[in-house]
Design a protein around this motif. Structure first.
Motif, PDB file in Angstrom:
ATOM      1  N   VAL A   1      68.711  55.067  45.019  1.00 46.31           N
ATOM      2  CA  VAL A   1      69.613  53.839  45.761  1.00 46.31           C
ATOM      3  C   VAL A   1      71.322  55.199  45.404  1.00 46.31           C
ATOM      4  CG1 VAL A   1      69.097  52.265  44.867  1.00 46.31           C
ATOM      5  CG2 VAL A   1      71.019  53.594  43.091  1.00 46.31           C
ATOM      6  N   ASN A   2      71.178  56.358  45.422  1.00 45.98           N
ATOM      7  CA  ASN A   2      72.283  57.472  45.263  1.00 45.98           C
ATOM      8  C   ASN A   2      72.003  57.810  47.034  1.00 45.98           C
ATOM      9  OD1 ASN A   2      74.288  57.242  42.874  1.00 45.98           O
ATOM     10  ND2 ASN A   2      71.691  58.419  42.485  1.00 45.98           N
ATOM     11  N   LYS A   3      70.473  57.963  47.970  1.00 46.96           N
ATOM     12  CA  LYS A   3      71.022  58.579  49.161  1.00 46.96           C
ATOM     13  C   LYS A   3      70.592  57.059  50.008  1.00 46.96           C
ATOM     14  CE  LYS A   3      67.938  62.449  48.231  1.00 46.96           C
ATOM     15  NZ  LYS A   3      66.587  63.204  47.658  1.00 46.96           N
ATOM     16  N   ASP A   4      70.626  55.976  49.479  1.00 49.92           N
ATOM     17  CA  ASP A   4      70.039  54.939  50.593  1.00 49.92           C
ATOM     18  C   ASP A   4      70.986  53.978  49.786  1.00 49.92           C
ATOM     19  OD1 ASP A   4      69.055  56.255  52.602  1.00 49.92           O
ATOM     20  OD2 ASP A   4      67.214  56.229  50.870  1.00 49.92           O
ATOM     21  N   PRO A   5      72.105  53.858  49.867  1.00 47.00           N
ATOM     22  CA  PRO A   5      72.702  52.894  48.941  1.00 47.00           C
ATOM     23  C   PRO A   5      73.592  51.242  49.279  1.00 47.00           C
ATOM     24  CG  PRO A   5      75.089  54.102  49.594  1.00 47.00           C
ATOM     25  CD  PRO A   5      73.721  54.253  50.121  1.00 47.00           C
ATOM     26  N   GLU A   6      72.961  51.645  50.432  1.00 45.96           N
ATOM     27  CA  GLU A   6      73.290  49.766  51.833  1.00 45.96           C
ATOM     28  C   GLU A   6      73.079  48.773  51.171  1.00 45.96           C
ATOM     29  OE1 GLU A   6      73.130  48.843  55.984  1.00 45.96           O
ATOM     30  OE2 GLU A   6      71.633  50.650  55.604  1.00 45.96           O
ATOM     31  N   ASN A   7      71.915  48.667  50.374  1.00 46.33           N
ATOM     32  CA  ASN A   7      71.605  47.371  50.178  1.00 46.33           C
ATOM     33  C   ASN A   7      72.378  47.055  48.792  1.00 46.33           C
ATOM     34  OD1 ASN A   7      69.590  44.823  49.600  1.00 46.33           O
ATOM     35  ND2 ASN A   7      68.601  45.618  48.180  1.00 46.33           N
ATOM     36  N   LEU A   8      72.818  48.653  48.044  1.00 44.40           N
ATOM     37  CA  LEU A   8      74.068  47.551  46.387  1.00 44.40           C
ATOM     38  C   LEU A   8      75.158  46.620  47.812  1.00 44.40           C
ATOM     39  CD1 LEU A   8      74.730  51.144  45.332  1.00 44.40           C
ATOM     40  CD2 LEU A   8      72.534  48.596  44.312  1.00 44.40           C
ATOM     41  N   GLN A   9      75.907  46.599  48.688  1.00 44.45           N
ATOM     42  CA  GLN A   9      76.591  45.731  48.798  1.00 44.45           C
ATOM     43  C   GLN A   9      76.074  44.303  49.198  1.00 44.45           C
ATOM     44  OE1 GLN A   9      78.333  47.364  52.827  1.00 44.45           O
ATOM     45  NE2 GLN A   9      76.545  47.450  53.668  1.00 44.45           N
ATOM     46  N   TYR A  10      74.563  44.469  49.845  1.00 46.26           N
ATOM     47  CA  TYR A  10      74.484  43.201  49.751  1.00 46.26           C
ATOM     48  C   TYR A  10      74.078  42.358  48.777  1.00 46.26           C
ATOM     49  CZ  TYR A  10      73.307  44.271  54.744  1.00 46.26           C
ATOM     50  OH  TYR A  10      73.577  45.388  55.569  1.00 46.26           O
ATOM     51  N   PHE A  11      74.024  43.017  48.103  1.00 51.53           N
ATOM     52  CA  PHE A  11      73.345  42.554  46.305  1.00 51.53           C
ATOM     53  C   PHE A  11      74.175  41.880  45.844  1.00 51.53           C
ATOM     54  CE2 PHE A  11      71.611  43.604  41.666  1.00 51.53           C
ATOM     55  CZ  PHE A  11      71.044  42.767  42.209  1.00 51.53           C
ATOM     56  N   GLU A  12      75.406  43.321  46.291  1.00 49.36           N
ATOM     57  CA  GLU A  12      76.735  42.236  45.293  1.00 49.36           C
ATOM     58  C   GLU A  12      77.532  41.164  46.084  1.00 49.36           C
ATOM     59  OE1 GLU A  12      81.251  44.457  44.062  1.00 49.36           O
ATOM     60  OE2 GLU A  12      80.013  45.438  45.500  1.00 49.36           O
ATOM     61  N   ARG A  13      77.404  40.738  47.297  1.00 55.96           N
ATOM     62  CA  ARG A  13      77.789  39.456  48.060  1.00 55.96           C
ATOM     63  C   ARG A  13      77.070  38.625  47.155  1.00 55.96           C
ATOM     64  NH1 ARG A  13      77.765  43.011  53.482  1.00 55.96           N
ATOM     65  NH2 ARG A  13      79.589  44.088  53.240  1.00 55.96           N
ATOM     66  N   VAL A  14      75.338  38.614  47.142  1.00 56.50           N
ATOM     67  CA  VAL A  14      74.577  37.440  46.463  1.00 56.50           C
ATOM     68  C   VAL A  14      75.165  36.955  44.915  1.00 56.50           C
ATOM     69  CG1 VAL A  14      72.061  37.032  45.831  1.00 56.50           C
ATOM     70  CG2 VAL A  14      73.034  38.008  48.357  1.00 56.50           C
ATOM     71  N   LEU A  15      75.406  38.357  44.202  1.00 55.50           N
ATOM     72  CA  LEU A  15      75.658  38.252  42.732  1.00 55.50           C
ATOM     73  C   LEU A  15      76.612  37.639  42.321  1.00 55.50           C
ATOM     74  CD1 LEU A  15      74.183  41.334  40.882  1.00 55.50           C
ATOM     75  CD2 LEU A  15      73.012  39.046  41.387  1.00 55.50           C
ATOM     76  N   ARG A  16      77.803  37.282  43.594  1.00 49.04           N
ATOM     77  CA  ARG A  16      79.253  37.120  43.296  1.00 49.04           C
ATOM     78  C   ARG A  16      79.842  35.942  43.249  1.00 49.04           C
ATOM     79  NH1 ARG A  16      83.279  40.620  41.571  1.00 49.04           N
ATOM     80  NH2 ARG A  16      83.094  42.625  41.654  1.00 49.04           N
ATOM     81  N   LYS A  17      78.425  35.633  44.522  1.00 44.91           N
ATOM     82  CA  LYS A  17      78.592  34.320  44.390  1.00 44.91           C
ATOM     83  C   LYS A  17      77.575  32.556  43.098  1.00 44.91           C
ATOM     84  CE  LYS A  17      78.851  33.338  49.638  1.00 44.91           C
ATOM     85  NZ  LYS A  17      78.403  32.393  50.392  1.00 44.91           N
TER      86      LYS A  17
END
Length: 256
Positions: free
Chosen positions: A158-174
């Motif tokens: 995920v250090n090389k491909d971190p893009e899904n972290l932002q999607y994941f965070e948005r889902v969790l924050r809901k």
């Protein structure tokens, strides 16, 4: 198509036998793109067995596999993940499968996902529905994201491909409920079976999704790209759902 589906099922069962053999006897493993990107004897031997079987039955077809790629071109192309969930398999975590789809003239026409430890066989033929061990499948009837069970996955680094972290965070924050089982083919099959309401992932390959994509559509669900565009094989961004929550899921992923 019935005969072709029988061939796909037989090839998948050959692969499952190899999975279970090595799960019991032990196996060697190595890495591909990085230290967590594993490949085992079971991956390689399962793909070789599938290739041999399918090419003996259909010498004019071609096979695209995760481990050996594709040789040649043809109107009939089998798309094979011989062991989806290799990291799970390597640790004895019982969530892995074989995925086989058949593409004819550029369109997926049949798909098989076989859960190796549970012996759950998910099948679909275009226009004829999706099935689990011969029982018809339908997606969940849940109509709101807050009442949904979702799943996602992450790349090996995920250090090389971190893009899904932002999607994941948005889902969790809901405050939504998310699982990360580790085998995209089974995640998609679970959406088709109504066990999950939605799934998204980035950086997927054709062999990860070809069969599961058809399962969901034949079970009444929806599969798109990350912006809601029609999904096409090779698009490495995928969002799948029961259809009822799809727009809400897309909005959440994009922070809307």
């Amino acid at each position: 198509m019935d005969a072709l589906l029988r061939d796909a099922i037989e090839a998948a069962r050959l692969a499952r036998g190899i999975h279970l053999y090595y799960l019991e006897k032990g196996f060697s493993q190595s890495t591909k793109s990085g230290p967590t990107d594993l490949v085992t004897q079971a991956d390689r031997e399962a793909e070789a067995a599938i290739r041999r079987f399918l090419m003996e039955r259909h010498p004019d077809h071609v096979v695209l596999g995760e481990e050996e790629g594709q040789q040649g071109e043809g109107a009939f192309r089998w798309i094979v993940d011989p062991l989806d969930g290799t990291v799970n398999f390597a640790h004895g975590f019982p969530f892995f499968a074989v995925s086989i789809a058949l593409e004819i003239d550029g369109a997926i026409q049949l798909g098989v996902v076989l859960d190796s430890t549970r012996d759950e066989l998910f099948t679909a033929i275009r226009g004829r529905g999706a099935y689990l061990n011969s029982r018809p499948l339908r997606v969940s009837q849940t109509g709101t994201l807050i009442g949904s069970l979702l799943a996602t996955g992450f790349p090996y680094d995920v250090n090389k491909d971190p893009e899904n972290l932002q999607y994941f965070e948005r889902v969790l924050r809901k405050g939504l409920t998310v699982r990360r089982p580790g085998a995209a083919a089974l995640d998609l099959a679970y959406v088709a079976a109504g066990r999950l309401e939605g799934f998204w992932e980035v950086k997927l390959n054709p062999w990860d999704v070809a069969a599961g994509w058809l399962l969901i559509e034949e079970a009444g669900g929806t599969v798109t790209g990350i912006h809601g565009e029609p999904y096409a094989l090779g698009n490495r961004y995928l969002v799948a759902s029961n259809g009822r929550i799809h727009q809400e899921l897309l909005d959440t992923l994009h922070g809307r």
